[in-house]
Design an enzyme around this catalytic site. Sequence first.
Site, PDB file in Angstrom:
ATOM      1  N   TYR A   1       0.816  -1.209   0.000  1.00 45.61           N
ATOM      2  CA  TYR A   1       0.000   0.000   0.000  1.00 45.61           C
ATOM      3  C   TYR A   1       0.851   1.261   0.000  1.00 45.61           C
ATOM      4  O   TYR A   1       0.385   2.326  -0.402  1.00 45.61           O
ATOM      5  CB  TYR A   1      -0.936   0.023   1.218  1.00 45.61           C
ATOM      6  CG  TYR A   1      -2.053  -0.991   1.183  1.00 45.61           C
ATOM      7  CD1 TYR A   1      -2.239  -1.829   0.090  1.00 45.61           C
ATOM      8  CD2 TYR A   1      -2.921  -1.130   2.256  1.00 45.61           C
ATOM      9  CE1 TYR A   1      -3.258  -2.767   0.074  1.00 45.61           C
ATOM     10  CE2 TYR A   1      -3.946  -2.063   2.244  1.00 45.61           C
ATOM     11  CZ  TYR A   1      -4.103  -2.879   1.144  1.00 45.61           C
ATOM     12  OH  TYR A   1      -5.120  -3.806   1.125  1.00 45.61           O
TER      13      TYR A   1
ATOM     14  N   LYS B   1       3.651 -15.167   2.391  1.00 47.63           N
ATOM     15  CA  LYS B   1       3.632 -15.930   1.140  1.00 47.63           C
ATOM     16  C   LYS B   1       5.079 -16.226   0.764  1.00 47.63           C
ATOM     17  O   LYS B   1       5.554 -15.896  -0.325  1.00 47.63           O
ATOM     18  CB  LYS B   1       2.901 -15.145   0.048  1.00 47.63           C
ATOM     19  CG  LYS B   1       2.556 -15.977  -1.194  1.00 47.63           C
ATOM     20  CD  LYS B   1       1.602 -17.113  -0.906  1.00 47.63           C
ATOM     21  CE  LYS B   1       1.230 -17.826  -2.219  1.00 47.63           C
ATOM     22  NZ  LYS B   1       0.469 -19.077  -1.950  1.00 47.63           N
TER      23      LYS B   1
ATOM     24  N   ASP C   1      -2.902 -18.046   1.737  1.00 44.26           N
ATOM     25  CA  ASP C   1      -4.041 -18.782   1.198  1.00 44.26           C
ATOM     26  C   ASP C   1      -4.492 -19.875   2.165  1.00 44.26           C
ATOM     27  O   ASP C   1      -5.692 -20.093   2.364  1.00 44.26           O
ATOM     28  CB  ASP C   1      -3.725 -19.361  -0.190  1.00 44.26           C
ATOM     29  CG  ASP C   1      -2.343 -19.978  -0.287  1.00 44.26           C
ATOM     30  OD1 ASP C   1      -1.555 -19.873   0.681  1.00 44.26           O
ATOM     31  OD2 ASP C   1      -2.029 -20.563  -1.346  1.00 44.26           O
TER      32      ASP C   1
ATOM     33  N   ASP D   1      -5.416  -6.791   5.811  1.00 43.22           N
ATOM     34  CA  ASP D   1      -6.641  -6.137   5.377  1.00 43.22           C
ATOM     35  C   ASP D   1      -7.696  -7.180   5.017  1.00 43.22           C
ATOM     36  O   ASP D   1      -8.862  -7.100   5.424  1.00 43.22           O
ATOM     37  CB  ASP D   1      -6.320  -5.250   4.171  1.00 43.22           C
ATOM     38  CG  ASP D   1      -7.431  -4.264   3.837  1.00 43.22           C
ATOM     39  OD1 ASP D   1      -8.483  -4.270   4.516  1.00 43.22           O
ATOM     40  OD2 ASP D   1      -7.256  -3.474   2.885  1.00 43.22           O
TER      41      ASP D   1
ATOM     42  N   ASP E   1     -11.050  -8.869   7.656  1.00 44.57           N
ATOM     43  CA  ASP E   1     -12.443  -8.803   7.206  1.00 44.57           C
ATOM     44  C   ASP E   1     -13.082 -10.183   7.212  1.00 44.57           C
ATOM     45  O   ASP E   1     -14.254 -10.349   7.575  1.00 44.57           O
ATOM     46  CB  ASP E   1     -12.525  -8.195   5.799  1.00 44.57           C
ATOM     47  CG  ASP E   1     -12.448  -6.676   5.805  1.00 44.57           C
ATOM     48  OD1 ASP E   1     -12.186  -6.106   6.886  1.00 44.57           O
ATOM     49  OD2 ASP E   1     -12.633  -6.057   4.747  1.00 44.57           O
TER      50      ASP E   1
END
Length: 368
Positions: A142, A191, A223, A247, A251
Amino acid sequence: MNHPIAAIPGDGIGPEVTAEAIKVLDAVAAVFDHSFPITTYLAGGTAIDETGECLPASTIEGCLRADAVILGAVGGDKWDSQPRENRPETALLGLRKALGLYANIRPAIMFDALSDACPLKPQLVEGGLDLVVVRELIGGIYFGEKGTRQTPMGLAGFDVEIYAEDEVRRIGKVAFDLAMKRNKKVTSVDKANVLESSRLWRRVMEEVALDYPQVALNHLYVDNAAMQLVINPKQFDVLVTGNMFGDILSDEASMITGSIGMLPSASLADKGFGMYEPVHGSAPDIAGQNIANPIAAILSVAMMLKYSFNLSVESDSITNAVKGVVGLGYRTPDLMRVSQRNGDNSTFTVLGTKEMGSAIAARIKKEV
């Protein structure tokens, strides 16, 4: 105690849920004899409409003068045509950077009375759910280099994922310190099988773990972590991860608790300064209808009292009031829809945004 607070109501449902959070904070102030003077500032779409800027300098200055910041939500389709540097979301990133808010703490707690709202099979969350996502907030993709360039296949956009050792180390310490006060387990999500930034992340996390021999550290690829959250969420205590992965996963965790309208967050800098906000977005499609769930914003205020002001009893009074109100069968429309979808035919009472805030505030005054 006297703690000046900067409030940024923001866009969409942001002003509605912020108003209820402040209503509950006022109840705490009255009961415990504190003072929380609040000054309101602009950021996001409303700031664009009124000043032409998504993040006016006066807002940053006001936040830096305060002891903590309460944020509603920013964004909306209305401002999609703005250039990237003046979009509402840019204001959010700018606030985090300007205020040094590098650690985002997002607890996902399922209240017993809301177990019917969980979309998972009951046996997966039997006995309750209590985990927390620690998200690095001012680094990663970001905030990395971004732009466009010409390629043989046409114009391409790029965003660079970058983390330095000290960025990873400081967020790792936050996660391990938190785990020491909980169940002493940290799951680091990356990852590392693909990304060089994740390989560095994993190495530094293992270095941090050496200073916390009582805490068990394990690693998951993002994942797999997403899959494990819905297969066996109770296996987790503290999850620590980078900006983008955090992020997404936070959620997902919020929906396991029944609604994204239930999940608060604290974005922390050094020395206890923080910005407190619900995880949900601005939801402009339901703005002004008195149907938004204010509980995430209210629980964010509870986090503010705990993390920035060291007022644990006052913080607990809010959490207990929320538990009490939902335990009596009061629901906002989002919680009602999930319960009914899951086949629960219990008798609930639907409350609007303002009414839910009032019920929680009244509960604080009644029980303390």
